[in-house]
Design an enzyme around this catalytic site. Structure first.
Site, PDB file in Angstrom:
ATOM      1  N   ASP A   1       0.778  -1.372  -0.092  1.00 30.21           N
ATOM      2  CA  ASP A   1      -0.076   0.019   0.066  1.00 30.21           C
ATOM      3  C   ASP A   1       0.834   1.194  -0.053  1.00 30.21           C
ATOM      4  O   ASP A   1       2.073   1.224   0.134  1.00 30.21           O
ATOM      5  CB  ASP A   1      -0.922  -0.025   1.156  1.00 30.21           C
ATOM      6  CG  ASP A   1      -2.167   1.005   0.972  1.00 30.21           C
ATOM      7  OD1 ASP A   1      -2.129   1.919  -0.028  1.00 30.21           O
ATOM      8  OD2 ASP A   1      -3.259   0.863   1.657  1.00 30.21           O
ATOM      9  N   TRP A   2       0.188   2.614  -0.027  1.00 29.03           N
ATOM     10  CA  TRP A   2       1.110   3.510  -0.191  1.00 29.03           C
ATOM     11  C   TRP A   2       1.941   3.963   0.725  1.00 29.03           C
ATOM     12  O   TRP A   2       1.717   3.866   1.978  1.00 29.03           O
ATOM     13  CB  TRP A   2      -0.045   4.894  -0.319  1.00 29.03           C
ATOM     14  CG  TRP A   2       0.566   6.194  -0.620  1.00 29.03           C
ATOM     15  CD1 TRP A   2       1.330   6.948   0.460  1.00 29.03           C
ATOM     16  CD2 TRP A   2       0.479   6.870  -1.681  1.00 29.03           C
ATOM     17  NE1 TRP A   2       1.464   8.072   0.134  1.00 29.03           N
ATOM     18  CE2 TRP A   2       1.226   8.217  -1.500  1.00 29.03           C
ATOM     19  CE3 TRP A   2      -0.028   6.730  -2.927  1.00 29.03           C
ATOM     20  CZ2 TRP A   2       1.333   8.943  -2.441  1.00 29.03           C
ATOM     21  CZ3 TRP A   2       0.119   7.622  -4.153  1.00 29.03           C
ATOM     22  CH2 TRP A   2       0.865   8.842  -3.770  1.00 29.03           C
TER      23      TRP A   2
END
Ligand code: BGC
Length: 739
Positions: free
Chosen positions: A276-277
């Protein structure tokens, strides 16, 4: 799972061989830096997070230091990046371009929680397929969807993005969305690759607070959170995304047990995993890595293939390999997985096939796409209450109150990709168009719940002069989705006060609730005669809602239980019985009268049951169960039990029924839930029509994580509960599972 899953399973054997040869020869040619480049993803369009130290996207693509971009921007920009990668980099490896296409691209559909409320996987598949067609025409290869996080906490804003509280419904929706995005053929120009996220346990954030600690038992991980991921993998999801949360105190993004053992091992998943980011970088904030280099080492060793924007791989991976701290084979394996998705998309043959202005013009926001969006929106409206006030009649004078009835931006919900408020039709617009002067609009409350004296007076005056009030209430779109947890999940601000004043006028009130989560609507449920849970219905909000308010049967059922108050959370249908279950007829809203009523699992100030149970939703028709039967008293492990239910619509108008089958395992090596959804089927019935549905149960449906740590069913007696919600049960039977 009977086969390993990965993107190359989606292509023909002959293509697969060609792709594998290509990957092998590329790997032989690649420098270590070029390999790391393939594992690096940066953000092109809006930089809201940490950029990879000074790396310009175009330069990165041209020099082979990038494998992927997210948010590439316009078709023109996307083409520019791709040209840089293909024509300027030494090996000419194309980029894979990702975007969060969560509920539509430009034709915005209802938010995913609403889509799940349709209880109609085929329709949800059609919605994902429309999203894929539009996104692919605009140069997107890969969506970061579906979110398949099961969650029982409506405070958590991201419940909006997935399918609610239940693993069976969640698995059905996961399969539907993966199939819809990816279609039959990943090289087709109207499909995109899916990404099952957020692996795993993200929906269990403590106290519903975003990015918070997760502490899950192995049992709950396996029985509740994992099944939709398994379903997504089996449906062929080309990629997975690791989650932000910890599991057993180890962040999922650097968690070898979750990625390597459970996902790649137990689930046999061969596809690529993206973080994820900045989640690799966040291993440092979690305190499980001392610095970015260590974070990169943990992630690659755990089996995390692509680093989304943290720069850990770009800045440190090559040095780690040279220093002997990371095996190059770990890097090679990740590169193979990244190249496999590019191969599956057909990018090696034609890196530009997804950039087609003409196709984009023709497909994006096509009339038939809007038509599907309207159907999905209609089918996801949940009629929570109705004393007959709904449906409205065409001659009613209507007071339409509340800015949410007039907010195109709000109708799109959070995560709207290329959604444009100018495309959204509001309830106010549709009612004005269809019913003209019969509708008087008063702004009443803002979405945040501000009500001035003038607005209140205007709303009350409109209500007094009308036959019926339609009050649009709820929360702003951005109050759900990522980074939007709420500690209080009631109607914001003065909305309840406004409703009270409207009810006092004596004119019947219909509340239409826009929200990305279940709201604790206890007062509303008691005082407002008709309540529609509308969620955020997307670009066709107005027409779909007007259809429903004036007679189209509302097709939605609750994918999450609605709490009476935050204090009940988590409240969900598949809770355990406990050692001291409260008798069903005990009123737990008052302090106990005697000791017999005291020492049971209860509150002293609130019912145990939710305000509305999972699966609840009313119809305008009148459905009766004529008969329900099980076709066997016992089945063995290879057997099948068929549940047959005949439902009849006794009304002179259409009806919708969602036949729901719940199972209770009476005795197990671990305590078993009171009931668990195991099957459902949505039926639409014309006036007077009767239909018979058949649902089958197998030993697989009865499996759980046993005390021996095996995923299997244990022989014994199982109760079968059939009904229209988790609480409205019309039939109870039982059968034996025998060895
Ligand atoms: C979200 C993901 C999303 C990613 C890329 C993250 O903050 O958690 O769901 O796919 O950003 O936009």
């Amino acid at each position: 799972m009977d086969r390993d899953c990965g993107p190359l399973d989606l292509v023909s054997a002959e293509r697969r061989e060609r792709i594998e040869d290509r990957i092998e020869s590329l790997l032989e040619e690649m420098t270590l830096e070029e390999k790391v480049g393939q594992l690096t993803q940066v953000n092109a369009d809006f930089a809201t997070g940490t950029p990879v130290g000074g790396l310009d996207e175009r330069e990165g693509a041209a020099s082979g230091q990038l494998g992927s971009l997210l948010n590439a921007g316009s078709l023109e920009d996307a083409r520019r990046y791709q040209e840089a990668a293909v024509e300027e980099s030494r090996l000419g490896i194309p980029l894979v371009l990702g975007l969060d296409v969560i509920h539509g691209y430009r034709t915005v559909f209802p938010v995913p929680l609403a889509e799940a409320a349709s209880f109609d996987p085929d329709l949800v598949e059609a919605a994902a397929s429309v999203a894929a067609t539009e996104a692919a025409a605009a140069g997107v290869h890969w969506t970061f969807a579906p979110s398949v996080d099961v969650s029982r906490d409506p405070r958590w804003g991201r419940v909006m993005e997935a399918a609610g509280e239940d693993p069976t419904l969640g698995s059905a929706m996961a399969r539907a969305r993966v199939r819809g995005f990816q279609g039959e053929d990943p090289t087709a120009v109207d499909s995109i690759l899916a990404c099952a996220k957020h692996y795993v346990g993200y929906g269990a954030s403590e106290a519903g607070r975003e990015y918070n600690t997760v502490d899950l038992s192995e049992t709950r991980l396996r029985e509740v959170h994992l099944p939709p991921f398994r379903a997504a993998a089996e449906a062929g999801a080309a990629t997975f995304m690791s989650s932000f949360n910890v599991h057993e105190r180890v962040p999922a993004t650097g968690n070898e047990r979750l990625l390597d053992d459970l996902l790649r091992g137990d689930l046999g998943y061969e596809g690529m995993v993206v973080s994820d980011w900045n989640a690799v970088g966040e291993l440092v904030e979690h305190g499980s890595a001392a610095d970015l280099a260590e974070a990169g080492r943990q992630a690659i060793e755990a089996g995390l293939d692509m680093d989304m924007v943290s720069g850990a791989y770009a800045e440190h991976l090559a040095d780690l390999v040279r220093a002997g701290e990371v095996e190059e084979t770990a890097v090679d394996r990740a590169v193979e997985r990244v190249l496999a998705i590019k191969g599956a998309l057909g990018l090696f043959e034609d890196p530009y096939q997804y950039f087609d202005e003409e196709r984009a013009d023709e497909r994006i926001l096509a009339a038939e796409h809007r038509e599907t969006a309207r159907e999905v929106a209609r089918e996801s409206q949940v009629l929570l209450e109705n004393d007959g006030t709904l449906p409205l009649s065409a001659d009613d004078d209507v007071a339409l109150v509340g800015e949410l009835a007039d907010g195109p931006e709000e109708m799109l919900g959070a995560w709207r990709a290329e959604g444009d408020p100018d495309d959204a039709v509001t309830l106010r617009e549709t009612l004005a168009e269809r019913h003209g002067d019969a509708v008087t609009y008063a702004p009443g409350a803002t979405p945040e719940g501000e009500v001035s004296d003038d607005r209140l007076a205007g709303a009350v005056e409109a209500a007094r002069g009308a036959d019926v009030v339609v009050a649009a209430v709820g929360e702003p779109a951005e109050w759900s989705g990522e980074g939007a947890s709420r500690a209080r999940i009631d109607l914001p601000g003065e909305q309840r006060g406004l409703l009270e004043r409207l009810v006092e006028t004596g004119t019947p009130v219909v509340a239409v609730v826009f929200s990305g989560r279940p709201l604790a609507l206890t007062w509303t449920a008691e005082h407002v005669p008709a309540v529609v849970q509308s969620w955020f219905p997307g670009v066709e909000a107005g027409p779909a809602l007007a259809d429903v308010l004036y007679g189209a049967d509302p097709g939605g059922r609750l994918p999450m239980s609605v709490p009476r108050t935050e204090g009940q959370i988590p409240v969900y249908h598949s809770q355990l019985t406990t050692g001291r279950p409260a008798p069903e007829d005990l009123d737990t809203s008052e302090p106990p009268a005697d000791p017999g009523e005291k020492y049971v699992s209860r509150y002293i100030d609130c019912p145990n049951a939710p305000l509305y149970p999972f699966g609840h939703g009313e119809t305008y028709g009148e459905v009766t169960y004529r008969s329900v039967a099980l076709d066997a008293e016992a089945i063995d492990r290879d057997g099948e039990l068929t549940v047959t239910a005949t439902v009849e619509n006794e009304a002179d108008r259409p009806a919708t029924e969602v036949v729901q089958v719940y199972v209770r395992d009476r005795v197990g090596s671990r305590a078993r839930p009171e009931r668990e959804l195991k099957g459902f089927e949505k039926v639409r019935l014309d006036a007077g029509e009767s239909r018979t549905v058949e649902l089958t149960l197998t030993a697989d449906d009865l499996a759980f994580w046993t005390a021996d740590e095996e995923w299997t069913a244990e022989p014994g007696t199982f109760d079968v509960l059939v009904g229209r919600s988790a609480e409205d049960v019309v039939f109870e039977g039982s059968f034996e599972l025998i060895e």
